[in-house]
Design an enzyme around this catalytic site. Structure first.
Site, PDB file in Angstrom:
ATOM      1  N   TRP A 147      11.210  10.525  19.422  1.00  0.00           N
ATOM      2  CA  TRP A 147      10.632   9.403  19.302  1.00  0.00           C
ATOM      3  C   TRP A 147       9.259   8.990  20.394  1.00  0.00           C
ATOM      4  O   TRP A 147       8.504   7.926  20.291  1.00  0.00           O
ATOM      5  CB  TRP A 147      11.404   8.135  19.478  1.00  0.00           C
ATOM      6  N   ASN A 148       9.351   9.697  21.626  1.00  0.00           N
ATOM      7  CA  ASN A 148       8.396   9.017  22.365  1.00  0.00           C
ATOM      8  C   ASN A 148       6.994   9.477  22.354  1.00  0.00           C
ATOM      9  O   ASN A 148       5.762   8.442  22.542  1.00  0.00           O
ATOM     10  CB  ASN A 148       8.808   9.723  23.876  1.00  0.00           C
ATOM     11  N   PRO A 172      11.770  13.907  11.860  1.00  0.00           N
ATOM     12  CA  PRO A 172      11.560  12.990  13.180  1.00  0.00           C
ATOM     13  C   PRO A 172      12.849  12.173  13.584  1.00  0.00           C
ATOM     14  O   PRO A 172      13.814  12.401  12.945  1.00  0.00           O
ATOM     15  CB  PRO A 172      10.523  11.838  12.383  1.00  0.00           C
ATOM     16  N   ALA A 173      12.333  11.356  14.561  1.00  0.00           N
ATOM     17  CA  ALA A 173      13.577  10.634  15.156  1.00  0.00           C
ATOM     18  C   ALA A 173      14.029   9.546  14.454  1.00  0.00           C
ATOM     19  O   ALA A 173      12.804   9.000  13.741  1.00  0.00           O
ATOM     20  CB  ALA A 173      13.164  10.044  16.533  1.00  0.00           C
ATOM     21  N   GLY A 224      13.368  17.306  22.784  1.00  0.00           N
ATOM     22  CA  GLY A 224      14.355  16.114  22.811  1.00  0.00           C
ATOM     23  C   GLY A 224      14.964  16.441  24.178  1.00  0.00           C
ATOM     24  O   GLY A 224      14.591  17.037  25.135  1.00  0.00           O
ATOM     25  N   GLU A 246      12.067  22.312  23.972  1.00  0.00           N
ATOM     26  CA  GLU A 246      11.126  21.362  25.045  1.00  0.00           C
ATOM     27  C   GLU A 246      11.882  20.373  25.338  1.00  0.00           C
ATOM     28  O   GLU A 246      12.204  19.218  24.564  1.00  0.00           O
ATOM     29  CB  GLU A 246       9.942  21.136  24.382  1.00  0.00           C
ATOM     30  N   LEU A 247      12.585  20.385  26.637  1.00  0.00           N
ATOM     31  CA  LEU A 247      13.692  19.457  26.818  1.00  0.00           C
ATOM     32  C   LEU A 247      13.099  18.439  28.101  1.00  0.00           C
ATOM     33  O   LEU A 247      11.921  18.397  28.326  1.00  0.00           O
ATOM     34  CB  LEU A 247      15.023  20.270  27.120  1.00  0.00           C
ATOM     35  N   CYS A 280       8.075  13.297  28.783  1.00  0.00           N
ATOM     36  CA  CYS A 280       8.863  14.292  29.441  1.00  0.00           C
ATOM     37  C   CYS A 280       8.284  14.718  30.556  1.00  0.00           C
ATOM     38  O   CYS A 280       9.011  15.113  31.731  1.00  0.00           O
ATOM     39  CB  CYS A 280       8.905  15.663  28.534  1.00  0.00           C
TER      40      CYS A 280
HETATM   41  P1  NAD Z   1      16.944  13.364  21.376  1.00  0.00           P
HETATM   42  O1  NAD Z   1      17.490  14.644  21.638  1.00  0.00           O
HETATM   43  O2  NAD Z   1      18.085  12.405  21.443  1.00  0.00           O
HETATM   44  O3  NAD Z   1      16.350  13.656  20.001  1.00  0.00           O
HETATM   45  C1  NAD Z   1      15.397  14.379  19.610  1.00  0.00           C
HETATM   46  C2  NAD Z   1      15.578  14.852  18.133  1.00  0.00           C
HETATM   47  O4  NAD Z   1      16.593  15.446  17.726  1.00  0.00           O
HETATM   48  C3  NAD Z   1      15.522  13.605  17.010  1.00  0.00           C
HETATM   49  O5  NAD Z   1      14.835  13.922  15.807  1.00  0.00           O
HETATM   50  C4  NAD Z   1      16.896  13.589  16.878  1.00  0.00           C
HETATM   51  O6  NAD Z   1      17.184  12.863  15.685  1.00  0.00           O
HETATM   52  C5  NAD Z   1      17.347  15.094  16.820  1.00  0.00           C
HETATM   53  N1  NAD Z   1      18.731  15.260  16.934  1.00  0.00           N
HETATM   54  C6  NAD Z   1      19.537  14.733  17.600  1.00  0.00           C
HETATM   55  N2  NAD Z   1      20.893  15.153  17.567  1.00  0.00           N
HETATM   56  C7  NAD Z   1      20.947  16.268  17.060  1.00  0.00           C
HETATM   57  C8  NAD Z   1      21.456  17.637  16.545  1.00  0.00           C
HETATM   58  N3  NAD Z   1      22.887  17.169  17.006  1.00  0.00           N
HETATM   59  N4  NAD Z   1      20.951  18.548  16.147  1.00  0.00           N
HETATM   60  C9  NAD Z   1      19.602  18.459  15.690  1.00  0.00           C
HETATM   61  N5  NAD Z   1      18.941  17.344  15.827  1.00  0.00           N
HETATM   62  C10 NAD Z   1      19.433  16.516  16.504  1.00  0.00           C
HETATM   63  O7  NAD Z   1      15.553  12.921  22.466  1.00  0.00           O
HETATM   64  P2  NAD Z   1      14.924  11.747  22.317  1.00  0.00           P
HETATM   65  O8  NAD Z   1      15.932  10.602  22.903  1.00  0.00           O
HETATM   66  O9  NAD Z   1      14.441  11.271  21.130  1.00  0.00           O
HETATM   67  O10 NAD Z   1      13.772  12.190  23.317  1.00  0.00           O
HETATM   68  C11 NAD Z   1      13.919  12.014  24.519  1.00  0.00           C
HETATM   69  C12 NAD Z   1      13.934  13.324  25.190  1.00  0.00           C
HETATM   70  O11 NAD Z   1      13.204  14.272  25.084  1.00  0.00           O
HETATM   71  C13 NAD Z   1      14.106  13.275  26.808  1.00  0.00           C
HETATM   72  O12 NAD Z   1      14.972  13.952  27.294  1.00  0.00           O
HETATM   73  C14 NAD Z   1      12.341  13.911  27.034  1.00  0.00           C
HETATM   74  O13 NAD Z   1      12.345  14.381  28.207  1.00  0.00           O
HETATM   75  C15 NAD Z   1      12.476  14.898  25.923  1.00  0.00           C
HETATM   76  N6  NAD Z   1      11.180  15.576  25.698  1.00  0.00           N
HETATM   77  C16 NAD Z   1      10.561  16.596  26.301  1.00  0.00           C
HETATM   78  C17 NAD Z   1       9.601  17.111  25.827  1.00  0.00           C
HETATM   79  C18 NAD Z   1       9.040  18.490  26.418  1.00  0.00           C
HETATM   80  O14 NAD Z   1       7.806  18.743  25.832  1.00  0.00           O
HETATM   81  N7  NAD Z   1       9.774  19.096  27.148  1.00  0.00           N
HETATM   82  C19 NAD Z   1       8.741  16.250  25.076  1.00  0.00           C
HETATM   83  C20 NAD Z   1       9.051  14.979  25.101  1.00  0.00           C
HETATM   84  C21 NAD Z   1      10.223  14.427  25.274  1.00  0.00           C
END
Ligand code: NAD
Length: 483
Positions: A147-148, A172-173, A224, A246-247, A280
């Site tokens: 969502w960010n 999407p989120a 995520g 990408e975490l 991130c």
């Molecule tokens: P999140 O992991 O909660 O969710 C990301 C996506 O995954 C959402 O669409 C969510 O619905 C989905 N999801 C959740 N559980 C799942 C599952 N079990 N199986 C498959 N999909 C699932 O992350 P968030 O809170 O939306 O985003 C914040 C995180 O993302 C932070 O840790 C941030 O650092 C990271 N991030 C990383 C990058 C990068 O490029 N490395 C960029 C942006 C954000």
């Protein structure tokens, strides 16, 4: 009500359930979206699978032409899309415009690469024999985004995936699906054949997992949290699927005593507080050389105090709300943990007061010192506007501390000394090191973390390796031709 896009059509969930998307600044409902199920995933993946053979056979120039049309539409609709992104995500509207421009730039980058995809030819493997290296699309790809930066992070996946000839299902989120849906409608409007790009909404634990597990999905591009990435990787392993993850990150910034302080202070403030700290690549740990510590901290405190917190739609706002209340609580708990262990707040550290802040997830931009190295702020990702600052004596000490993290996404160093800069570039354990530069991502360079920040690369020409199969072919002459 917003709808999912499957086979080029706007559809509701098969089950008919919906969920609300709320404005993080006001708590008001912005819109509702379908609450998808595994059945919806089945339909979306079915549409993507059916569309794959024809899209894989479409010339690169034609694929690029459609992507260029998307870019034109994105630029034309930027003014309508930016407030929607602000309403669902919370970010300042100027930052929404920047995100949409970033997306357009990324799609344009991949459209431009359409004329440069190459395979290979290897002569004389044996007498009369030669080899070819073919590049083929993979098949149906899942793009799971957070969502960010909901639309620009989606662009990093669907741009290369579509150019390479894959078909895609985007997830999407749950809290920020609206602008993603609108952008996907632009791809359809630009002439993308039905089924080539689909979007389904719903909980990650249901829709996300069903997508990852679906046998027809051959590749997952996921951005995520690290814990979710771990789960996605484990599920993908059951069918040996390709993943790009990408975490999370905890990017260190090192400022040496010979640095250009004003530019470094500006980079630290923007790097930590852009998107209310929910990036991130945000600067999450700051290491300052002793000689410039007091001066740097003084300047950063002044700058931080001036950042106006408020609704992202207000043009004077510099810091919107956090995206969710849960996200705000996590940052509050991390700050409280640091204080309990002896840290001192220099600025911020609380929610802002006033009637305009009561309904939103606001938090003041915060700077802390004396944060112990085992505090949560030092060991975890801080996904909000709070920055711990440490004093260091040498570059060796700074690099050692910077590398004491499970993460390895970005990193930066500020110095005029080439030897120091080179040492940092060599030794910082991260996928990116910026030297005297704000943490800006370039489409031209490969991006992706090391350690628990992820696997695989996005951006650069390297990304195509993650969206194409490489196949070797050996060609031998027919027996009569060897005589
Ligand atoms: P999140 O992991 O909660 O969710 C990301 C996506 O995954 C959402 O669409 C969510 O619905 C989905 N999801 C959740 N559980 C799942 C599952 N079990 N199986 C498959 N999909 C699932 O992350 P968030 O809170 O939306 O985003 C914040 C995180 O993302 C932070 O840790 C941030 O650092 C990271 N991030 C990383 C990058 C990068 O490029 N490395 C960029 C942006 C954000």
């Amino acid at each position: 009500m917003a709808q999912m896009v499957i086979h080029g059509e706007l559809v509701n969930s098969v089950g008919g359930a919906t969920e609300e998307v709320r404005n993080p600044a006001t708590g008001e409902v912005v819109d509702t979206v379908p609450r998808g199920t595994a059945q919806d995933v089945e339909q979306a993946v079915g549409a993507a699978k059916a569309a794959f053979p024809a899209w894989a056979d479409t010339p690169f120039a034609r694929r690029a032409e459609i992507l260029y049309k998307v870019v034109a539409l994105l630029r034309e609709r930027e003014k309508d899309l930016a407030p929607l992104l602000t309403k669902e995500q919370g970010k300042q509207v100027r930052e929404s415009v920047l995100e949409l421009r970033r997306l357009a730039h990324t799609i344009e980058h991949y459209a431009g690469m359409g004329k440069n995809v190459r395979g290979g030819y290897v002569p004389l493997l044996d007498k009369g024999k030669y080899g070819m290296i073919l590049k083929r699309p993979i098949g149906v790809c899942a793009s799971i985004v957070p969502w960010n930066f909901p639309v620009s992070l989606m662009g990093n996946k669907i741009g290369p995936a579509l150019l390479a000839g894959n078909t895609v299902v985007v997830k999407p989120a749950t809290t920020a699906p609206l602008t993603v849906i609108e952008v996907i409608r632009l791809f359809v409007e630009a002439g993308l054949p039905p089924g080539v790009l689909n979007v389904i909404t719903g909980p990650g634990s249901v829709v996300g997992e069903a997508l990852v597990k679906h046998p027809a999905v051959r590749k997952i591009g996921f951005t995520g949290a690290t814990d979710t990435g771990r789960r996605v990787m484990a599920l993908a392993a059951e069918q040996i699927k390709r993943v790009t993850l990408e975490l999370g990150g905890s990017d260190p910034m090192i400022v040496c005593d010979d640095a250009d302080l004003d530019h470094a202070v500006s980079a630290a403030a923007v790097g930590r507080f852009f998107n209310c700290g929910q990036a991130c690549l945000a600067i999450k740990r700051l290491y300052l050389f002793e000689g410039i510590y007091d001066q740097f901290v003084g300047k950063l405190v002044e700058r931080t105090k001036k950042l106006k917190v408020g609704n992202g739609l207000d043009p004077d706002t510099r810091l919107g709300p956090l995206h969710t209340d849960a996200q705000r609580r996590e940052v509050e708990e991390q700050v409280q943990d640091a204080i309990a262990r002896g840290a001192k707040i220099l600025v911020g550290g609380t929610r802002p007061e006033g009637p305009e802040y009561e309904k939103g997830n606001f938090y003041l931009p915060t700077l802390l010192v004396n944060v112990p190295e085992d505090a949560r702020m030092a060991t975890e990702e801080v996904f909000g506007p709070a920055l711990p600052i440490w004093k260091v004596k040498t570059l060796d000490e700074a690099i050692e501390k910077a590398n004491q993290s499970i993460y390895g996404l970005g990193s930066s160093i500020w110095t005029r000394d080439l030897a120091r800069a080179n040492l940092a570039a060599e030794r910082l354990e991260a996928g990116y090191t910026w030297i005297n530069s704000a943490q800006i991502i370039y489409d031209e360079l490969p991006f992706g973390g090391v350690k628990q920040s992820g696997v695989g690369k996005e951006h650069g020409s390297e990304v195509l390796d993650y969206y194409m199969e490489t196949k070797a072919v050996v060609v031998a002459p027919a027996p009569e031709q060897t005589k």
